[in-house]
Motif scaffolding. Structure first.
Motif, PDB file in Angstrom:
ATOM      1  N   ALA A 195      11.513  25.091  58.929  1.00 33.73           N
ATOM      2  CA  ALA A 195      11.124  23.774  58.445  1.00 33.73           C
ATOM      3  C   ALA A 195      12.164  22.714  58.792  1.00 33.73           C
ATOM      4  N   PHE A 196      13.433  23.118  58.822  1.00 33.82           N
ATOM      5  CA  PHE A 196      14.499  22.147  59.083  1.00 33.82           C
ATOM      6  C   PHE A 196      15.395  22.670  60.203  1.00 33.82           C
ATOM      7  N   PRO A 197      14.906  22.682  61.404  1.00 31.55           N
ATOM      8  CA  PRO A 197      15.633  23.367  62.483  1.00 31.55           C
ATOM      9  C   PRO A 197      16.982  22.718  62.792  1.00 31.55           C
ATOM     10  N   HIS A 198      17.046  21.391  62.773  1.00 32.91           N
ATOM     11  CA  HIS A 198      18.316  20.734  63.115  1.00 32.91           C
ATOM     12  C   HIS A 198      19.359  21.005  62.051  1.00 32.91           C
ATOM     13  N   LEU A 199      18.927  20.973  60.802  1.00 35.81           N
ATOM     14  CA  LEU A 199      19.854  21.275  59.713  1.00 35.81           C
ATOM     15  C   LEU A 199      20.353  22.710  59.830  1.00 35.81           C
ATOM     16  N   GLU A 223      20.553  24.462  62.529  1.00 31.05           N
ATOM     17  CA  GLU A 223      21.447  24.584  63.683  1.00 31.05           C
ATOM     18  C   GLU A 223      22.846  24.068  63.334  1.00 31.05           C
ATOM     19  N   MET A 224      22.888  22.918  62.669  1.00 29.69           N
ATOM     20  CA  MET A 224      24.208  22.379  62.319  1.00 29.69           C
ATOM     21  C   MET A 224      24.936  23.328  61.365  1.00 29.69           C
ATOM     22  N   ASP A 245      17.597  16.579  57.885  1.00 26.75           N
ATOM     23  CA  ASP A 245      17.162  17.127  59.168  1.00 26.75           C
ATOM     24  C   ASP A 245      16.804  16.015  60.144  1.00 26.75           C
ATOM     25  N   MET A 254      27.764  17.820  68.220  1.00 28.95           N
ATOM     26  CA  MET A 254      27.639  18.320  66.860  1.00 28.95           C
ATOM     27  C   MET A 254      28.771  17.783  65.985  1.00 28.95           C
TER      28      MET A 254
END
Lengths: 225, 225
Positions: free
Chosen positions: A182-186, A188-189, B120, B133
DNA sequence: TTTCGTACCTTACACCGTTAGGTACGGCGG
DNA sequence: CCGCCGTACCTAACGGTGTAAGGTACGAAA
Protein backbone atom coordinates in the motif's frame (compact mmCIF):
# COMPACT_ATOMS: atom_id res chain seq x y z
CA UNK A 1 15.21 16.40 66.85
CA UNK A 2 15.09 19.75 65.18
CA UNK A 3 11.78 18.90 63.55
CA UNK A 4 8.56 19.48 65.38
CA UNK A 5 6.96 16.49 63.67
CA UNK A 6 8.60 13.91 65.84
CA UNK A 7 11.75 11.87 65.37
CA UNK A 8 10.56 9.62 62.58
CA UNK A 9 10.02 12.03 59.67
CA UNK A 10 12.50 14.85 59.32
CA UNK A 11 11.22 15.82 55.85
CA UNK A 12 11.90 19.36 54.70
CA UNK A 13 8.97 21.64 53.99
CA UNK A 14 7.17 21.82 50.69
CA UNK A 15 7.50 24.87 48.52
CA UNK A 16 6.28 25.75 45.04
CA UNK A 17 9.78 25.36 43.63
CA UNK A 18 10.34 22.00 45.25
CA UNK A 19 6.91 20.77 44.17
CA UNK A 20 7.62 21.78 40.58
CA UNK A 21 11.03 20.11 40.62
CA UNK A 22 9.60 16.84 41.95
CA UNK A 23 6.77 17.07 39.42
CA UNK A 24 9.35 17.26 36.64
CA UNK A 25 11.06 14.18 38.04
CA UNK A 26 7.77 12.30 38.10
CA UNK A 27 6.95 13.26 34.53
CA UNK A 28 10.45 12.33 33.40
CA UNK A 29 10.12 8.93 35.01
CA UNK A 30 6.61 7.93 34.03
CA UNK A 31 5.28 10.40 31.49
CA UNK A 32 2.87 13.22 31.99
CA UNK A 33 -0.12 10.98 32.64
CA UNK A 34 1.60 9.59 35.71
CA UNK A 35 1.57 13.02 37.33
CA UNK A 36 -1.40 13.54 39.60
CA UNK A 37 -1.80 15.79 42.57
CA UNK A 38 -2.07 12.77 44.85
CA UNK A 39 1.05 11.12 43.50
CA UNK A 40 3.00 14.36 43.59
CA UNK A 41 1.94 14.90 47.17
CA UNK A 42 2.99 11.37 48.07
CA UNK A 43 6.40 11.94 46.52
CA UNK A 44 6.70 15.02 48.70
CA UNK A 45 5.65 13.15 51.84
CA UNK A 46 2.40 15.06 52.16
CA UNK A 47 -1.31 14.74 51.44
CA UNK A 48 -2.76 15.94 48.16
CA UNK A 49 -4.66 18.93 49.43
CA UNK A 50 -1.61 20.32 51.18
CA UNK A 51 -0.19 21.20 47.78
CA UNK A 52 -2.86 23.85 47.35
CA UNK A 53 -1.30 25.86 50.10
CA UNK A 54 1.79 26.37 47.93
CA UNK A 55 0.29 26.23 44.45
CA UNK A 56 -2.80 27.67 42.81
CA UNK A 57 -3.83 24.51 40.95
CA UNK A 58 -2.41 21.84 38.68
CA UNK A 59 -1.99 24.19 35.74
CA UNK A 60 0.14 26.36 37.96
CA UNK A 61 2.43 23.39 38.51
CA UNK A 62 2.54 22.63 34.80
CA UNK A 63 3.41 26.22 33.97
CA UNK A 64 6.26 25.95 36.41
CA UNK A 65 7.43 22.67 34.91
CA UNK A 66 7.64 24.10 31.41
CA UNK A 67 9.46 27.16 32.66
CA UNK A 68 11.91 24.93 34.47
CA UNK A 69 12.69 23.10 31.26
CA UNK A 70 13.20 26.45 29.53
CA UNK A 71 15.63 27.30 32.27
CA UNK A 72 17.76 24.34 31.19
CA UNK A 73 18.27 25.82 27.73
CA UNK A 74 21.53 27.71 27.49
CA UNK A 75 21.10 31.41 26.80
CA UNK A 76 22.82 32.61 23.64
CA UNK A 77 26.33 33.64 24.57
CA UNK A 78 27.08 37.30 24.10
CA UNK A 79 30.71 37.01 23.10
CA UNK A 80 30.46 34.73 20.09
CA UNK A 81 29.20 35.43 16.56
CA UNK A 82 25.42 35.33 16.27
CA UNK A 83 25.52 32.18 14.18
CA UNK A 84 27.50 30.23 16.75
CA UNK A 85 25.26 31.52 19.51
CA UNK A 86 22.11 30.45 17.67
CA UNK A 87 23.56 27.08 16.78
CA UNK A 88 24.54 26.34 20.37
CA UNK A 89 21.20 27.51 21.62
CA UNK A 90 19.37 25.29 19.17
CA UNK A 91 21.32 22.22 20.18
CA UNK A 92 20.83 23.03 23.85
CA UNK A 93 17.10 23.43 23.31
CA UNK A 94 16.80 20.17 21.44
CA UNK A 95 18.65 18.38 24.20
CA UNK A 96 16.37 19.89 26.84
CA UNK A 97 13.20 18.87 24.99
CA UNK A 98 14.66 15.40 24.50
CA UNK A 99 15.34 15.08 28.24
CA UNK A 100 11.75 16.06 28.99
CA UNK A 101 9.65 14.81 26.08
CA UNK A 102 6.39 15.54 27.88
CA UNK A 103 7.19 19.26 27.89
CA UNK A 104 7.07 19.99 24.18
CA UNK A 105 3.33 19.57 23.90
CA UNK A 106 2.72 21.87 26.88
CA UNK A 107 4.11 25.06 25.39
CA UNK A 108 0.59 26.45 25.35
CA UNK A 109 1.05 27.32 28.99
CA UNK A 110 1.53 30.92 29.95
CA UNK A 111 5.21 31.85 29.68
CA UNK A 112 7.24 32.08 32.86
CA UNK A 113 10.28 34.08 33.83
CA UNK A 114 12.84 31.74 32.27
CA UNK A 115 10.90 31.66 29.01
CA UNK A 116 10.75 35.43 28.78
CA UNK A 117 14.40 35.76 29.74
CA UNK A 118 15.32 33.38 26.99
CA UNK A 119 13.32 35.21 24.33
CA UNK A 120 14.80 38.49 25.44
CA UNK A 121 18.35 37.18 25.17
CA UNK A 122 17.75 35.84 21.66
CA UNK A 123 16.41 39.17 20.47
CA UNK A 124 19.35 40.92 22.07
CA UNK A 125 21.79 38.61 20.31
CA UNK A 126 20.35 39.11 16.85
CA UNK A 127 19.74 42.83 17.23
CA UNK A 128 23.26 43.20 18.52
CA UNK A 129 24.52 41.52 15.36
CA UNK A 130 22.79 44.16 13.28
CA UNK A 131 19.59 42.32 12.37
CA UNK A 132 16.61 44.50 11.56
CA UNK A 133 13.54 44.08 13.69
CA UNK A 134 11.72 42.38 10.85
CA UNK A 135 14.54 39.96 10.14
CA UNK A 136 14.91 39.25 13.85
CA UNK A 137 11.25 38.25 14.04
CA UNK A 138 11.60 36.15 10.90
CA UNK A 139 14.70 34.38 12.21
CA UNK A 140 13.20 33.68 15.62
CA UNK A 141 9.98 32.32 14.25
CA UNK A 142 11.86 30.13 11.82
CA UNK A 143 14.44 28.81 14.26
CA UNK A 144 12.00 28.20 17.09
CA UNK A 145 9.48 26.53 14.80
CA UNK A 146 12.16 24.21 13.50
CA UNK A 147 13.66 23.35 16.86
CA UNK A 148 10.31 22.81 18.55
CA UNK A 149 8.91 20.92 15.59
CA UNK A 150 11.93 18.66 15.50
CA UNK A 151 11.55 18.02 19.19
CA UNK A 152 7.89 17.20 18.64
CA UNK A 153 8.77 14.68 15.93
CA UNK A 154 11.46 13.19 18.10
CA UNK A 155 9.11 12.89 21.06
CA UNK A 156 6.63 10.99 18.90
CA UNK A 157 9.14 8.35 17.90
CA UNK A 158 8.40 4.92 19.35
CA UNK A 159 11.32 4.87 21.75
CA UNK A 160 14.06 7.24 22.73
CA UNK A 161 16.99 4.86 22.55
CA UNK A 162 18.64 5.09 19.16
CA UNK A 163 18.92 1.33 18.71
CA UNK A 164 15.41 0.64 19.86
CA UNK A 165 13.90 2.95 17.30
CA UNK A 166 15.11 0.65 14.58
CA UNK A 167 13.76 -2.50 16.13
CA UNK A 168 10.50 -0.76 16.94
CA UNK A 169 10.17 0.52 13.40
CA UNK A 170 11.04 -2.87 12.06
CA UNK A 171 8.41 -4.63 14.10
CA UNK A 172 5.95 -1.96 13.09
CA UNK A 173 6.71 -2.63 9.45
CA UNK A 174 6.51 -6.36 9.94
CA UNK A 175 3.20 -5.97 11.71
CA UNK A 176 1.88 -4.07 8.77
CA UNK A 177 3.13 -6.43 6.12
CA UNK A 178 0.76 -4.96 3.58
CA UNK A 179 2.69 -1.76 3.82
CA UNK A 180 5.12 -2.57 1.06
CA UNK A 181 2.05 -2.99 -1.12
CA UNK A 182 0.00 0.00 0.00
CA UNK A 183 2.87 2.38 0.75
CA UNK A 184 5.76 1.27 -1.44
CA UNK A 185 7.85 4.44 -1.19
CA UNK A 186 7.55 4.52 2.57
CA UNK A 187 8.53 0.88 2.74
CA UNK A 188 11.50 1.47 0.48
CA UNK A 189 12.74 4.38 2.56
CA UNK A 190 12.35 2.37 5.75
CA UNK A 191 14.22 -0.61 4.42
CA UNK A 192 16.99 1.06 2.45
CA UNK A 193 17.59 4.09 4.64
CA UNK A 194 16.04 4.32 8.09
CA UNK A 195 16.65 0.72 9.08
CA UNK A 196 20.24 0.80 7.91
CA UNK A 197 22.73 0.39 10.76
CA UNK A 198 24.04 3.72 11.91
CA UNK A 199 20.96 5.72 11.02
CA UNK A 200 19.61 7.85 13.85
CA UNK A 201 16.80 10.32 13.36
CA UNK A 202 18.46 12.80 15.67
CA UNK A 203 21.24 13.24 13.12
CA UNK A 204 18.76 14.90 10.78
CA UNK A 205 18.70 17.89 13.10
CA UNK A 206 22.08 19.27 12.09
CA UNK A 207 21.28 19.28 8.38
CA UNK A 208 18.15 21.38 8.75
CA UNK A 209 19.73 23.69 11.28
CA UNK A 210 22.71 24.39 9.04
CA UNK A 211 20.46 25.00 6.06
CA UNK A 212 18.30 27.43 8.01
CA UNK A 213 21.27 29.31 9.41
CA UNK A 214 22.77 29.55 5.90
CA UNK A 215 19.54 31.09 4.68
CA UNK A 216 19.32 33.53 7.56
CA UNK A 217 22.94 34.50 7.06
CA UNK A 218 22.30 35.17 3.38
CA UNK A 219 19.25 37.27 4.19
CA UNK A 220 21.24 39.22 6.74
CA UNK A 221 24.14 39.87 4.38
CA UNK A 222 21.76 40.83 1.60
CA UNK A 223 20.04 43.36 3.82
CA UNK A 224 22.94 44.94 5.68
CA UNK A 225 25.88 44.85 3.29
CA UNK B 1 -41.39 3.74 11.33
CA UNK B 2 -38.52 1.93 9.81
CA UNK B 3 -36.57 2.03 13.05
CA UNK B 4 -37.03 -0.70 15.58
CA UNK B 5 -36.45 1.76 18.42
CA UNK B 6 -39.89 3.27 18.31
CA UNK B 7 -41.21 6.35 16.59
CA UNK B 8 -39.53 9.00 18.71
CA UNK B 9 -35.82 8.52 17.97
CA UNK B 10 -34.85 7.68 14.41
CA UNK B 11 -31.11 8.16 15.05
CA UNK B 12 -28.72 6.39 12.75
CA UNK B 13 -26.38 3.79 14.16
CA UNK B 14 -23.02 4.58 15.69
CA UNK B 15 -19.85 3.53 13.90
CA UNK B 16 -16.18 4.14 14.55
CA UNK B 17 -16.00 6.63 11.71
CA UNK B 18 -19.02 8.58 12.86
CA UNK B 19 -17.81 8.58 16.45
CA UNK B 20 -14.44 9.95 15.36
CA UNK B 21 -16.03 12.63 13.21
CA UNK B 22 -18.28 13.81 16.04
CA UNK B 23 -15.32 13.72 18.42
CA UNK B 24 -13.43 16.07 16.09
CA UNK B 25 -16.42 18.40 16.08
CA UNK B 26 -16.52 18.37 19.87
CA UNK B 27 -12.80 19.11 20.15
CA UNK B 28 -13.06 21.88 17.56
CA UNK B 29 -15.88 23.49 19.47
CA UNK B 30 -14.64 23.23 23.04
CA UNK B 31 -11.04 22.10 23.03
CA UNK B 32 -9.66 18.69 23.76
CA UNK B 33 -10.51 18.76 27.45
CA UNK B 34 -14.18 19.01 26.58
CA UNK B 35 -14.06 15.60 24.94
CA UNK B 36 -15.06 12.79 27.27
CA UNK B 37 -16.56 9.43 26.50
CA UNK B 38 -19.79 10.42 28.20
CA UNK B 39 -20.11 13.67 26.29
CA UNK B 40 -19.23 12.02 22.99
CA UNK B 41 -21.81 9.34 23.64
CA UNK B 42 -24.40 11.96 24.44
CA UNK B 43 -23.65 13.79 21.18
CA UNK B 44 -24.21 10.48 19.41
CA UNK B 45 -27.48 9.83 21.24
CA UNK B 46 -26.13 6.85 23.12
CA UNK B 47 -24.76 5.87 26.53
CA UNK B 48 -21.04 6.04 27.24
CA UNK B 49 -20.33 2.33 27.42
CA UNK B 50 -21.95 1.71 24.07
CA UNK B 51 -19.00 3.38 22.41
CA UNK B 52 -16.79 0.49 23.45
CA UNK B 53 -18.62 -1.75 21.08
CA UNK B 54 -17.29 0.28 18.15
CA UNK B 55 -14.01 1.53 19.56
CA UNK B 56 -11.22 -0.02 21.59
CA UNK B 57 -10.76 2.85 24.03
CA UNK B 58 -10.35 6.61 24.12
CA UNK B 59 -6.88 6.50 22.60
CA UNK B 60 -8.33 4.65 19.67
CA UNK B 61 -10.69 7.57 19.11
CA UNK B 62 -7.85 10.05 19.42
CA UNK B 63 -5.76 8.14 16.91
CA UNK B 64 -8.67 8.32 14.52
CA UNK B 65 -9.11 12.04 15.13
CA UNK B 66 -5.49 12.82 14.27
CA UNK B 67 -5.66 10.67 11.17
CA UNK B 68 -8.82 12.48 10.11
CA UNK B 69 -7.00 15.80 10.35
CA UNK B 70 -4.15 14.34 8.29
CA UNK B 71 -6.74 13.37 5.72
CA UNK B 72 -7.59 17.06 5.31
CA UNK B 73 -4.06 17.86 4.17
CA UNK B 74 -3.79 17.95 0.40
CA UNK B 75 -1.49 15.32 -1.03
CA UNK B 76 1.38 16.70 -3.10
CA UNK B 77 0.20 16.97 -6.65
CA UNK B 78 2.01 14.75 -9.10
CA UNK B 79 1.90 17.03 -12.11
CA UNK B 80 3.62 20.12 -10.75
CA UNK B 81 7.30 20.78 -9.97
CA UNK B 82 8.37 19.37 -6.62
CA UNK B 83 8.81 22.83 -5.13
CA UNK B 84 5.28 23.89 -5.93
CA UNK B 85 3.94 20.60 -4.64
CA UNK B 86 5.82 20.96 -1.35
CA UNK B 87 4.78 24.58 -0.96
CA UNK B 88 1.11 23.80 -1.51
CA UNK B 89 1.30 20.85 0.83
CA UNK B 90 2.91 22.97 3.55
CA UNK B 91 0.24 25.63 3.34
CA UNK B 92 -2.48 23.00 3.33
CA UNK B 93 -0.97 21.36 6.41
CA UNK B 94 -0.69 24.62 8.28
CA UNK B 95 -4.30 25.41 7.51
CA UNK B 96 -5.42 21.98 8.74
CA UNK B 97 -3.52 22.32 12.02
CA UNK B 98 -4.94 25.81 12.44
CA UNK B 99 -8.48 24.49 11.96
CA UNK B 100 -7.88 21.84 14.63
CA UNK B 101 -5.40 23.34 17.11
CA UNK B 102 -5.88 20.49 19.60
CA UNK B 103 -4.45 18.02 17.08
CA UNK B 104 -0.91 19.28 16.84
CA UNK B 105 0.07 18.13 20.32
CA UNK B 106 -1.38 14.66 19.69
CA UNK B 107 0.97 13.57 16.92
CA UNK B 108 2.46 11.06 19.32
CA UNK B 109 -0.41 8.77 18.46
CA UNK B 110 0.21 5.76 16.26
CA UNK B 111 -0.06 6.77 12.61
CA UNK B 112 -3.20 5.88 10.71
CA UNK B 113 -3.90 5.19 7.07
CA UNK B 114 -4.17 8.83 5.98
CA UNK B 115 -0.92 9.66 7.74
CA UNK B 116 0.96 6.85 6.04
CA UNK B 117 -0.59 7.67 2.68
CA UNK B 118 0.57 11.24 3.07
CA UNK B 119 4.13 10.29 3.93
CA UNK B 120 4.23 7.89 1.03
CA UNK B 121 3.07 10.54 -1.42
CA UNK B 122 5.68 13.03 -0.22
CA UNK B 123 8.47 10.51 -0.67
CA UNK B 124 7.14 9.67 -4.10
CA UNK B 125 7.10 13.33 -5.07
CA UNK B 126 10.67 14.03 -4.05
CA UNK B 127 12.11 10.77 -5.33
CA UNK B 128 10.31 11.37 -8.60
CA UNK B 129 12.04 14.73 -8.84
CA UNK B 130 15.40 13.01 -8.61
CA UNK B 131 16.13 13.46 -4.91
CA UNK B 132 18.49 10.92 -3.36
CA UNK B 133 17.16 8.87 -0.47
CA UNK B 134 19.33 10.78 1.97
CA UNK B 135 18.25 14.18 0.68
CA UNK B 136 14.62 13.04 0.67
CA UNK B 137 14.88 12.14 4.35
CA UNK B 138 16.62 15.43 5.10
CA UNK B 139 14.00 17.45 3.25
CA UNK B 140 11.07 15.67 4.86
CA UNK B 141 12.44 16.00 8.36
CA UNK B 142 13.17 19.66 7.80
CA UNK B 143 9.88 20.56 6.17
CA UNK B 144 7.71 18.61 8.58
CA UNK B 145 9.56 19.91 11.60
CA UNK B 146 9.09 23.47 10.41
CA UNK B 147 5.42 23.10 9.49
CA UNK B 148 4.50 21.25 12.66
CA UNK B 149 6.59 23.53 14.83
CA UNK B 150 4.99 26.60 13.32
CA UNK B 151 1.58 25.11 13.92
CA UNK B 152 2.56 24.42 17.51
CA UNK B 153 3.65 28.03 18.01
CA UNK B 154 0.46 29.27 16.37
CA UNK B 155 -1.68 27.04 18.55
CA UNK B 156 -0.05 28.45 21.67
CA UNK B 157 -0.89 32.02 20.78
CA UNK B 158 -3.48 33.60 23.08
CA UNK B 159 -6.25 33.76 20.49
CA UNK B 160 -6.71 32.67 16.94
CA UNK B 161 -8.28 35.81 15.52
CA UNK B 162 -5.62 38.03 13.99
CA UNK B 163 -6.94 41.19 15.58
CA UNK B 164 -7.37 39.66 18.99
CA UNK B 165 -3.80 38.50 19.20
CA UNK B 166 -2.68 42.08 19.30
CA UNK B 167 -5.06 43.13 22.02
CA UNK B 168 -4.26 40.02 24.02
CA UNK B 169 -0.54 40.63 23.70
CA UNK B 170 -1.06 44.24 24.62
CA UNK B 171 -2.97 43.45 27.76
CA UNK B 172 -0.37 40.86 28.60
CA UNK B 173 2.35 43.46 28.34
CA UNK B 174 0.37 45.99 30.32
CA UNK B 175 -0.25 43.38 32.98
CA UNK B 176 3.48 42.78 33.23
CA UNK B 177 4.48 46.42 33.32
CA UNK B 178 7.86 45.50 34.73
CA UNK B 179 8.57 43.78 31.49
CA UNK B 180 10.07 46.81 29.82
CA UNK B 181 12.51 46.87 32.70
CA UNK B 182 13.31 43.18 33.00
CA UNK B 183 13.01 42.23 29.33
CA UNK B 184 13.75 45.39 27.39
CA UNK B 185 14.41 43.76 24.01
CA UNK B 186 11.24 41.74 24.17
CA UNK B 187 9.29 44.82 25.11
CA UNK B 188 10.84 46.77 22.25
CA UNK B 189 9.98 44.09 19.72
CA UNK B 190 6.44 43.88 21.02
CA UNK B 191 5.87 47.59 20.84
CA UNK B 192 7.67 48.49 17.63
CA UNK B 193 6.92 45.39 15.62
CA UNK B 194 4.37 42.87 16.81
CA UNK B 195 1.83 45.37 18.04
CA UNK B 196 2.06 47.46 14.89
CA UNK B 197 -1.16 47.44 12.86
CA UNK B 198 -1.05 44.91 10.09
CA UNK B 199 1.28 42.49 11.82
CA UNK B 200 0.02 38.90 11.91
CA UNK B 201 2.16 36.05 13.16
CA UNK B 202 0.81 33.78 10.46
CA UNK B 203 2.59 35.87 7.85
CA UNK B 204 5.93 34.69 9.23
CA UNK B 205 5.19 31.26 7.81
CA UNK B 206 5.89 32.15 4.19
CA UNK B 207 9.33 33.61 4.91
CA UNK B 208 10.61 30.50 6.61
CA UNK B 209 9.02 28.19 4.08
CA UNK B 210 10.60 30.04 1.17
CA UNK B 211 13.98 30.07 2.85
CA UNK B 212 13.82 26.34 3.53
CA UNK B 213 12.73 25.50 0.00
CA UNK B 214 15.53 27.67 -1.38
CA UNK B 215 18.00 25.72 0.68
CA UNK B 216 16.61 22.36 -0.34
CA UNK B 217 16.63 23.42 -3.96
CA UNK B 218 20.26 24.45 -3.70
CA UNK B 219 21.17 21.15 -2.06
CA UNK B 220 19.32 19.26 -4.76
CA UNK B 221 21.01 21.19 -7.58
CA UNK B 222 24.37 20.81 -5.96
CA UNK B 223 23.96 17.07 -5.66
CA UNK B 224 22.35 16.19 -8.98
CA UNK B 225 23.73 18.68 -11.46
C1' DT C 1 -38.46 -22.56 17.88
C1' DT C 2 -34.21 -22.16 19.49
C1' DT C 3 -29.84 -20.05 18.92
C1' DC C 4 -26.74 -16.44 17.86
C1' DG C 5 -24.55 -12.13 16.78
C1' DT C 6 -25.35 -7.23 16.95
C1' DA C 7 -25.93 -3.09 19.28
C1' DC C 8 -27.10 -1.20 22.93
C1' DC C 9 -27.78 -0.89 28.21
C1' DT C 10 -26.88 -0.51 33.76
C1' DT C 11 -23.89 -1.02 37.49
C1' DA C 12 -19.71 -0.39 39.64
C1' DC C 13 -14.78 0.78 40.58
C1' DA C 14 -10.66 3.31 41.12
C1' DC C 15 -8.88 7.52 40.26
C1' DC C 16 -8.93 12.49 39.15
C1' DG C 17 -8.82 17.85 40.41
C1' DT C 18 -10.69 20.63 43.67
C1' DT C 19 -14.10 22.98 47.49
C1' DA C 20 -14.88 23.36 52.30
C1' DG C 21 -13.57 23.34 56.55
C1' DG C 22 -10.77 21.86 60.17
C1' DT C 23 -6.13 21.22 63.37
C1' DA C 24 -1.32 21.20 65.46
C1' DC C 25 2.21 24.31 66.48
C1' DG C 26 5.94 28.00 66.76
C1' DG C 27 6.33 32.76 67.72
C1' DC C 28 4.38 36.86 69.11
C1' DG C 29 2.19 40.87 72.04
C1' DG C 30 0.21 41.57 76.38
C1' DC D 1 2.52 33.19 81.72
C1' DC D 2 -1.71 33.49 78.42
C1' DG D 3 -4.04 34.12 74.21
C1' DC D 4 -3.74 35.10 69.46
C1' DC D 5 -2.42 34.37 64.82
C1' DG D 6 -0.32 32.89 60.73
C1' DT D 7 1.83 28.82 58.81
C1' DA D 8 1.59 24.37 57.12
C1' DC D 9 -0.54 20.69 57.09
C1' DC D 10 -4.89 17.55 57.53
C1' DT D 11 -9.74 14.80 56.56
C1' DA D 12 -14.06 14.49 54.22
C1' DA D 13 -16.55 14.99 50.33
C1' DC D 14 -18.27 16.13 45.41
C1' DG D 15 -18.71 15.68 40.67
C1' DG D 16 -16.22 14.06 36.94
C1' DT D 17 -13.16 10.63 34.37
C1' DG D 18 -11.99 6.02 31.69
C1' DT D 19 -13.40 1.52 31.61
C1' DA D 20 -14.16 -3.73 33.43
C1' DA D 21 -18.14 -6.81 34.02
C1' DG D 22 -22.10 -8.38 32.71
C1' DG D 23 -27.06 -7.91 31.18
C1' DT D 24 -30.86 -7.21 27.49
C1' DA D 25 -33.71 -6.51 23.22
C1' DC D 26 -34.10 -8.01 18.64
C1' DG D 27 -33.56 -9.39 13.69
C1' DA D 28 -31.75 -13.23 11.25
C1' DA D 29 -30.33 -17.85 10.69
C1' DA D 30 -30.58 -22.96 11.72
Amino acid sequence: MASTRGPEAPRDPVSRDRAVRVAVDLADAGGLESLSMRRLAQALGVEAMSLYYHVKNKDDIIDGMVDLVFDEIALPSTDTPWRTAMEDRAHSARAAWARHPWAISLMRSTPGAATLRHLDAVIACLRGAGFSMTLTAHAMSLLDSYVDGFALQEASLPLSEAGDVNTATESFLAQQHMMSGAFPHLAEMAQTHILQPGYAYGDEFAFGLGLILDGIEAAHRGASG
